[in-house]
Every structure is written in C-alpha cells, then in structure tokens.
Design a protein around this motif. Structure first.
Motif, short mmCIF file in Angstrom:
data_model
loop_
_atom_site.label_atom_id
_atom_site.label_comp_id
_atom_site.label_asym_id
_atom_site.label_seq_id
_atom_site.Cartn_x
_atom_site.Cartn_y
_atom_site.Cartn_z
N SER A 696 48.08 30.52 36.50
CA SER A 696 48.49 31.87 36.94
C SER A 696 50.01 32.01 36.86
O SER A 696 50.53 33.09 36.53
CB SER A 696 48.00 32.14 38.36
OG SER A 696 48.64 31.30 39.29
N ARG A 722 45.03 43.29 39.70
CA ARG A 722 43.73 43.25 39.03
C ARG A 722 43.89 42.82 37.57
O ARG A 722 43.10 42.04 37.06
CB ARG A 722 43.07 44.63 39.11
CG ARG A 722 41.60 44.63 38.72
CD ARG A 722 40.99 46.03 38.76
NE ARG A 722 41.26 46.70 40.03
CZ ARG A 722 42.01 47.80 40.15
NH1 ARG A 722 42.56 48.34 39.09
NH2 ARG A 722 42.21 48.34 41.33
N SER A 725 44.51 39.10 37.45
CA SER A 725 43.45 38.25 37.99
C SER A 725 42.19 38.23 37.14
O SER A 725 41.44 37.24 37.17
CB SER A 725 43.08 38.70 39.41
OG SER A 725 44.20 38.67 40.25
N VAL A 729 39.27 35.23 36.71
CA VAL A 729 37.93 35.39 37.26
C VAL A 729 36.89 35.15 36.17
O VAL A 729 35.84 34.53 36.40
CB VAL A 729 37.75 36.78 37.89
CG1 VAL A 729 36.30 37.02 38.30
CG2 VAL A 729 38.67 36.94 39.10
N VAL A 773 34.24 31.66 43.74
CA VAL A 773 35.01 32.84 43.32
C VAL A 773 36.05 33.22 44.38
O VAL A 773 37.20 33.54 44.05
CB VAL A 773 34.06 34.03 43.03
CG1 VAL A 773 34.86 35.30 42.80
CG2 VAL A 773 33.21 33.73 41.81
N LEU A 774 35.66 33.18 45.65
CA LEU A 774 36.60 33.52 46.72
C LEU A 774 37.78 32.54 46.75
O LEU A 774 38.94 32.95 46.93
CB LEU A 774 35.88 33.53 48.07
CG LEU A 774 34.92 34.69 48.31
CD1 LEU A 774 34.20 34.52 49.64
CD2 LEU A 774 35.66 36.03 48.27
N LEU A 777 39.99 33.38 43.79
CA LEU A 777 40.75 34.61 44.00
C LEU A 777 41.90 34.39 44.98
O LEU A 777 43.00 34.93 44.79
CB LEU A 777 39.82 35.70 44.53
CG LEU A 777 38.93 36.39 43.49
CD1 LEU A 777 37.94 37.33 44.17
CD2 LEU A 777 39.78 37.15 42.47
N SER A 781 45.60 35.11 43.77
CA SER A 781 46.24 36.26 44.41
C SER A 781 47.68 35.97 44.80
O SER A 781 48.55 36.85 44.71
CB SER A 781 45.44 36.68 45.65
OG SER A 781 44.15 37.08 45.28
N SER A 784 49.77 36.37 41.70
CA SER A 784 49.61 37.72 41.15
C SER A 784 50.35 38.74 42.00
O SER A 784 51.05 39.62 41.47
CB SER A 784 48.12 38.08 41.07
OG SER A 784 47.44 37.20 40.22
#
Length: 799
Positions: A696, A722, A725, A729, A773-774, A777, A781, A784
């Motif tokens: 990232s 978004r 990310s 994802v 996934v959580l 993220l 995040s 991001s």
C-alpha cells in the motif's frame, strides 16, 4: 569501503526507524518460529540415538489380516524373545520389557510407582549409564532392584544407594528388595523411561506353557550381530514360529474358535530408531513419547511460510522505499559508483537488519522455550541451542534469510537510471505483478490457517461439550488394586454417612475386552465391565428395556448381564431380554440378559461405540470406586474420601481423579494442535499485513501526483481511499478463492480421523473470509487515509 557501507547502512536505518522496526519485527517472528521448529525437529530425529547399539537394536513385532485389513501388533509374550534367540542365527541378545506399577513403602508413606520388569540382559541391550553397580549382574538376583538417581535421592537422600533396601508390594505383601545399581536419569529423548527396574517374573509353568506363543503383553527387543541382515533374520523367525507354534494355534482355534480370517500372523523386526515416529507400530506398552512425523511436517511448513512471508515483506518494503532513495542512488552513480558496489551496499543493509533480527530471535527463543515446551509437550533445554549442528543450521539460516530478503531489492535499486532520478523524472513503472503475487500467496496461507483454526476449534468444542449419554459431572474416581464386593461394602457405608457424598459404586479398573457367543454361536467381541448394582443408576446411564442389577435378585451376581444397544445389534436379537450369552471358553458359562442400556460414549469420542456387557460376577474383582459428590462440595468431599480411604485401606496408596477431567484429557492432542494452528494463523496474518502495508505504501507513492490532481479537481477523501483500497481488496479476495477450497479439502481429510465429527457449514468459511477482509482493510486504510488527506501542493509543486 566496508566501514563506509556500514556507516551508510546504520544512518539509513536510524533515519527510517518505522521501516526498520517493521522489517526487524517480521524477521524476528519468522526466525524465532524457525529456530523453535528446528529445535523440535532436532529433538525428534535425535530420539534414542544415544544408545550405543541403536543401529542393531530391533523390536519383535507382527502383522496379520483381519476383515481384509492389515493390522500390526507391537506386543509379544514370554516366548518370542528366548525362543527366537535360541533358534534363529544372528540374534546376539534379547530383552523383554513389561510396564507395571507397584506400591512402594517409605516409612509410613505408601505410593504407587510406575516401573519396568525386564530381563537381566537389559543393560547389555541398552546403554543407559549407571552411576553405581554392575551392568552384567545387577538384575540377575530376583530380589534386586535398579533405581534412578532421582528415586535414590527421594528414598535415601543420596545417590549412594547400592546395598540399601526398598519395600515393594508383591503378592499382597511388602517385601525387601536390595538396590543393586543406580542409573542416571533417562535422557528426555528416550522412548524407554524408567525410575525403577525389577527382574521379570516368569514361572516354570509360564516357561513350559506353549500357549504363551499367543499371549501379548510386553515388548521384546533383540540385538543383531553386526553382519546379520534384519530381513534374513525376520524370515528365519517366521519359519521357526510356524514350525513350533502351528500345533498350538490349531489347538487354540479348536478350543476357543476363530473367524474365517484367523491366522497365525507374521513376525518381523522393526528398527529401534523407527519406533518413535512410527504410526503403525508406535512406542507403547511400556514405551513412551510416541510421535507422528506429520507433526514435524506441519510445524516445518508453518515455520517455513512464516519466514518466507517475513522475507517477502522485506522485499516489498524495500521496493516501496526506493522512491525516497532514488536521488541517493543517482548521485552515487554520477560520482562513479558502479552497480556492483550498490548491490553490496543494499545487501549489506539487508544483512545488518537480519543480524539484529537474528540476535533478538535467539533471545526470544530462550524466553519462549518453556512456553513452547508446554505447547509441543517437549522438554527442550537451553543447552540444545549450543549443539554444533544446530549452530551451523542457524548460521546457514541467517545467511539464506539475509540473501533472500536483500537480493531482489538490491538488484532493483541498483538498476535505476541516474538522469531520471536526479531530474525527478523517475517513477516506479510496471504492474508490480511480483509484489501482488506475493501478497496473494501470503493471504492464501493466512486464510488457510485461519479456516483450519476455526475447524479445529469447532471440532474440539464438539468433542468436549457433546452429551456423552451419561453423567460424568461431580464423579470422583478412586483407584484401589483388586478389591472384592464384600470387602469394600463397609467403606461405601462409611462414605455414604457423609452428607456431601451422593452415592458410591464399584467398577473394574482399566479396559477389559473379551468375546462370547449368542444362542446361534455368533461370536461377539465386546467391552467387559464388572460393576455393582449402583453403577448404572448413579452414572445416569439410560436403561431402555429390562431392569438393573439388584440385591433383591441374588442370582444377578453370578448369572445375569446387562448389554448395550450395539451388543444387541451385533448379536442379531430382536427381543434381547432373556437371551443367553455363552462364555464357551470358560467351562461354557452362560449368563441371562436382564437389561439393555442405551448406547453411550464410555470411551472417548475418538473411538466408535462398541458392544458392551456389564456383569456383577464377584470373581472378577473391582479396581475403582466411583463416588458421586454434591456440586460445589469438592474440597470437603475429597478430604472426607481421603480420610475414610486411609482408615479402611492403610496399606494402599491413595489417588483420585475427576471423571469429567479424565474425559477432557482424552483430547489433549487436539487441544495442542488447536493452539499451535491458532498461533500459526495469528503470526501469518500479522506478518502478511506487514507485506500488505508495504504494498500500500508502494501504491500510494506511485500514485502521489494522481492523488494530488484528483483532490485539486474535487475528489473526496472517501473516493480516494476507495480508489487506493479496491486493488488490494481484489488481491485478498483472490487469495480467499484459492484458500477456501484447499482448506475445505484439508479440514475434511483431518475430520475423517474422528468417528464423531462436526459438519463444516458455509458460515465457517464466511466468518473466516470476513475476518481476513476486515484485517486487510484495517491495514490498507492507514496508508490510504494518510495519502488521501495529504496536501496536494506537496505532490504537484515540481510540475
């Protein structure tokens, strides 16, 4: 030059503390796991290798087919050792080893002691060191005893115990045994562990009884001559066995019966060094620490992937930082630095990081060793770390880790064009397929381990909470060697006077199995339980037809039995009450079925329910008191039980266990693997997040100007987050697509080992997917949002 490389490397690390911390942490975790697993594997492969004759020691084992399936037996009887040693060339020595426990009296204290009965040749076959005593003669006197140094210190306060006596209970009375030798404590990586050795008891009648060819209750080991081949000796053993034992076998079949697939079996030799990790012929019946090579494979796989993921993180973070070091690389090239020097520079930084991580890992290993020992059921010591081979392994591990982590970034960074970097025209180009593929690999493995952890937890919860079909709560099991119904009745009456005692029942100790026939001569194998009239109602075992044993029916003690549903099914009965069970081999003893209990899990859920028969036959004797106490009265009840036991049985050792705790221990191995896989999953997902964080960062730095332009044109923070990310994802979802079917297949294969198991529902995989996934993220995040809220002027001012 080397000094300059070192100074620059240390300066870069000090300027980028966050980067250094993430990389070092990942490498410390990976290296620590790998070191601990290397210790585990080193211990596993070193088992029993301290024996001087290890390569020429074998265990006599046998195999036979039953119901079309090949089965193995590691036990023998009295005959196999001496018969084969006398009649088969190539066998130098033999020794029989039988496990048992006897009561030992020290002053007024009496305790039960696990011990081994062995032949006098024990120390000729095995090279356990003696502190004092003669290896050849120490076990020749039937009244001699060999003890370990721990027992010597406990009994006499000193290791100098030769010539002293120990009171050991034999044939119902304490007798003096003279200490003939004191042995060093057995190494922890030995399949044979002993504190007390006694000469094996074999009567003249046993030596003459040819039926002992077919009694199996001990281990027999042989030492072969140096030139003898195990295959040849095995063949000759089988030939002699057939010639000598066939008439006995035919006589026993005629006397006791046998199925259509009854066979004498085939004897052969199992190498002593193979026993520890054998799954077909494991260490049992007096041998301990049986293992499974699958444990080593799984642990090695987890450690290898954790270390690989840590190296992947190093690569991703190094490439992600390359934008910030682009001008440094350009200046070095302009002033004459060649690519080779730059490669050495970046590899040097890699090795410095690895060295720091390596030294920290050694410290962490020392701290975590006790916890790891508990988790893996080992007794690894710090001294293991000083083993020469292990130190070489660690050095090789350090060199490989440093190279894997630093080579790719060094090649990428050293290849930058100095003109582009110095004029700010440099950008990281390409689709970064390698980094993305590595993240997919990381999260595929992490997802696999998380799903595996969910499945293991789900099965463990099922095993420990499933209704067993009887009440095992608040039941204290007290052991006593061979007591009669009449002899224990007064003990029961005294206990039941206590208000905290709900009831007392008698049962045989251990697991008894035998066979009997129904009226049409169908042979049924079953678990054989000797109980009293209180056992079934007190344990709340449902009686579905007929009645329980009762004092009102005196014949119950010698002519009545109760069976379970599985017994009824095996016997083919439609109306079992009144049917007869014939113990044809015991003077045709016949018993009448008076009741049927519902099938319940009298063994662990790792085994299927088998036919079971209850009897009150007084000749069998009992070995355990089952004592039901009131809930919440454990402390007072145990004190009362112990006091009463001492009053009635002063010459017997007192020990107790709670039935529900005893049942729970049946699943200790599943519990261990539950913890190991959970820790593996946590570490893997943690380090994978480091890698995702690195990617990232790379993406944000690569798209910094794009983000600035988007913000100037009015894009919101949510839109930019978004946009940054979504690609990650997608990578995580791809990893789940790979991991879910593989983990489902692996979990189903593992669950096949359990006759009673859970069904893997869709929710288990959905929960694991949502969790992954959580976590991803949350990791993405951070960077991001940081990129989305940055001032666009800083990224666009050079345009």
């Amino acid at each position: 030059m080397f000094k300059n490389y070192l100074l620059v490397a240390l300066r870069n690390l000090s300027r980028n503390k966050g980067y250094a911390f993430i990389n070092i942490t990942g490498l410390v975790v990976g290296l620590t796991c790998t070191m601990l697993i290397l210790l585990y594997i080193k211990d596993e492969v070193s088992f029993d290798r301290f024996q001087t004759n290890a390569d020429t020691i074998y265990r006599i084992v046998s195999k036979s087919k039953r119901g079309g399936k090949l089965g193995y037996s590691v036990s023998t009887g009295y005959f196999q050792g001496p018969k084969f040693a006398q009649n088969v060339p190539g066998i130098k020595h033999f020794v029989r080893v039988q496990s048992n426990s006897e009561d030992i009296k020290t002053g007024n204290d009496i305790h039960s002691q696990d011990l081994l009965y062995v032949d006098s040749s024990f120390f000729q076959v095995f090279s356990f060191p003696l502190i004092a005593g003669n290896r050849i003669s120490c076990l020749k006197d039937p009244n001699s005893v060999v003890i370990s140094e721990d027992v010597a210190k406990r009994q006499f306060g000193t290791k100098d115990a030769v010539g002293k006596t120990i009171q050991i209970k034999r044939d119902g009375a304490f007798k003096p045994f003279t200490v003939s030798a004191v042995a060093e404590n057995c190494p922890q990586n030995s399949s044979i562990q002993f504190e007390v050795l006694l000469p094996i008891m074999e009567s003249d009648a046993d030596k003459a009884n040819s039926e002992n060819w077919f009694n199996f209750f001990l281990n027999t080991f042989v030492v072969l001559d140096e030139n003898a081949k195990a295959e040849t000796v095995s063949t000759q053993m089988q030939q002699f066995y057939i010639a000598d034992a066939k008439p006995v076998f035919e006589m026993l079949i005629k006397k006791y019966g046998g199925g259509p697939d009854a066979s004498m079996g085939e004897y052969f030799l199992q190498p002593y060094l193979d026993i520890h990790m054998s799954t077909d012929m494991p260490a049992q019946n007096g041998m301990v620490h049986a293992s499974n090579p699958m444990f080593s494979y799984i642990l090695s796989g987890i450690a290898l992937f954790i270390l690989l993921i840590a190296c992947i993180n190093f690569v991703n973070l190094s490439v992600a930082r390359s934008v910030k070091r682009a001008k440094e690389i350009g200046i070095r090239k302009v002033v004459g630095g060649d690519r080779k020097q730059l490669v050495f520079q970046f590899l040097g930084e890699s090795y410095i990081l690895c060295l720091i991580a390596f030294l920290l890992s050694v410290a962490v290993v020392i701290v975590l060793l006790p916890f790891f020992n508990h988790l893996a059921d080992k007794a690894l010591a710090f001294s293991y770390l000083l083993d020469t081979k292990l130190i070489i392994s660690f050095i090789v591990l350090f060199l490989i880790t440093g190279f894997l982590a630093g080579f790719y970034p060094a090649m990428v960074l050293s290849g930058y064009n100095p003109v582009e970097t110095l004029y700010s025209r440099f950008n990281i180009t390409g689709k970064n397929y390698l980094q993305k593929s590595l993240v997919v690999l990381q999260f595929s493995l992490a997802s696999f381990l998380i799903i595996a952890a969910f499945a293991v937890y789900y099965q463990f919860d099922y095993l420990t909470k499933k209704d067993l079909g009887y009440d095992d709560k608040d039941v204290v099991v007290v052991s006593k060697n061979q007591f009669s119904y009449s002899g224990a009745s007064a003990f029961r009456e005294e206990l039941e006077r206590n208000s905290s005692i709900v009831g007392v029942a008698f049962k045989n100790a251990g697991d008894w199995q035998t066979a009997a026939r129904n009226a049409v001569d169908t042979t049924i194998q079953f678990a054989y339980e000797t109980v009293d009239e209180n056992y079934i109602p007190m344990m709340k075992i449902p009686l579905i037809s007929g009645r329980n044993f009762s004092k009102e029916f005196p014949a119950d003690s010698n002519s009545s039995v109760i069976v379970n549903e599985s017994f009824v099914k095996a016997a083919g009965w439609k109306n079992p009450i009144g049917e007869t069970v014939n113990f044809w081999y015991n003077n045709n003893e016949r018993y009448r079925v008076i009741g049927v209990v519902k099938d319940y899990h009298f063994k662990s859920l790792n085994e299927k329910i088998i036919p079971q028969l209850f009897t009150m036959k007084r000749d069998n004797g009992y070995g355990e008191f089952y004592i039901k106490i009131k809930p919440g009265s454990a402390s007072a009840s145990l004190a009362a039980i112990q006091k009463t036991f001492r009053q009635f049985f002063p010459l017997d050792p007192y020990s107790y266990d709670f039935k529900d705790v005893k049942n729970y221990r049946e699943y200790e191995s599943v519990s261990k693997w539950k913890q190991i896989i959970l820790f593996g999953a946590i570490l893997t997902i943690l380090i994978s997040c480091f890698g995702l964080f690195g990617l990232s960062v790379l993406s944000a730095e690569k798209r910094m100007k794009e983000i600035g332009i988007r913000k100037v044109l009015g894009a919101s923070v949510n839109t930019i987050v978004r946009s940054l990310s979504i690609d990650f994802v997608k990578l995580v979802l791809i990893s789940l697509v790979i991991a879910i079917p593989v983990s489902y297949w692996a979990a189903e294969k593992w669950l096949q080992n359990f006759p009673y198991r859970v069904s893997l529902g869709w929710w288990l995989f959905a929960a694991a997917a949502v969790l992954v996934v959580l976590i991803a993220l949350a990791t993405i995040s951070f960077q991001s949002i940081k990129a989305a809220v940055a001032n666009p002027v800083k990224s666009l001012k050079s345009e």
